[in-house]
Design an enzyme around this catalytic site. Sequence first.
Site, PDB file in Angstrom:
ATOM      1  N   GLY A  71       0.817  -1.203   0.000  1.00 17.16           N
ATOM      2  CA  GLY A  71       0.000   0.000   0.000  1.00 17.16           C
ATOM      3  C   GLY A  71       0.850   1.251   0.000  1.00 17.16           C
ATOM      4  O   GLY A  71       1.991   1.243   0.464  1.00 17.16           O
ATOM      5  N   ASP A  72       0.295   2.311  -0.529  1.00 22.22           N
ATOM      6  CA  ASP A  72       0.950   3.609  -0.477  1.00 22.22           C
ATOM      7  C   ASP A  72      -0.119   4.690  -0.554  1.00 22.22           C
ATOM      8  O   ASP A  72      -1.133   4.509  -1.231  1.00 22.22           O
ATOM      9  CB  ASP A  72       1.948   3.786  -1.619  1.00 22.22           C
ATOM     10  CG  ASP A  72       2.896   4.932  -1.342  1.00 22.22           C
ATOM     11  OD1 ASP A  72       3.889   4.703  -0.623  1.00 22.22           O
ATOM     12  OD2 ASP A  72       2.635   6.057  -1.803  1.00 22.22           O
ATOM     13  N   SER A  73       0.110   5.775   0.156  1.00 20.73           N
ATOM     14  CA  SER A  73      -0.838   6.886   0.159  1.00 20.73           C
ATOM     15  C   SER A  73      -0.120   8.192  -0.130  1.00 20.73           C
ATOM     16  O   SER A  73       1.012   8.392   0.313  1.00 20.73           O
ATOM     17  CB  SER A  73      -1.528   7.010   1.530  1.00 20.73           C
ATOM     18  OG  SER A  73      -2.257   5.854   1.846  1.00 20.73           O
TER      19      SER A  73
END
Length: 198
Positions: A71-73
């Site tokens: 995941g990455d934001s």
Amino acid sequence: MNIVLASSSPSRLSILRSAGVEPLVCPADVDEDALLDSLVGRSPADKVAALAQAKAEAIAGDYPDDVVIGGDSMLLLDGALQGKPHTVDKTIERWKQQRGKTAELITGHCVITPRGRHVETSTTTVTFAHADDADIEAYARTGEPLQCAGAFTLEAIGGWFIDSITGDPSSVIGLSLPVVRRALYAAGYNVSEFWNNN
């Protein structure tokens, strides 16, 4: 079969634990800056999805029989993507820029299973409060927002300075449970198979 989190994010780990999953944690070593440099001209969602995919792929070979989640934001504010501020000064600068504004928090997900992969982004609209300078500085000095996309947390001290969100709250925190559920269903798994009591 386990869920393996390709991240050192305490927020992502907390989301999974709160949802009944005790994942294995194996942070991926990805040169995010180099990857972003190679994606010039791509959409913000494509960039965030590519980061999530790179993280999942970096460790998936070590866990061929498990479910790997990368995941990455990043925050899209005034047309520019913003990642983690890393320093107190940069956090203060960001907050002075974003206070009173509305932005989009984009979270990319890559879920790799023995049966395939699922890549999806989730976008949540965040409206920041008109925080005053003293509170911005005090918040930055707590250290809490330094390693957070957009320089804020929703689930902790930063929650004081968020007026509203529209969309998936878990995505703002770092991992969309609805996206992970869709990925598991697409691969033929039930979410409950991964709960601690099973």
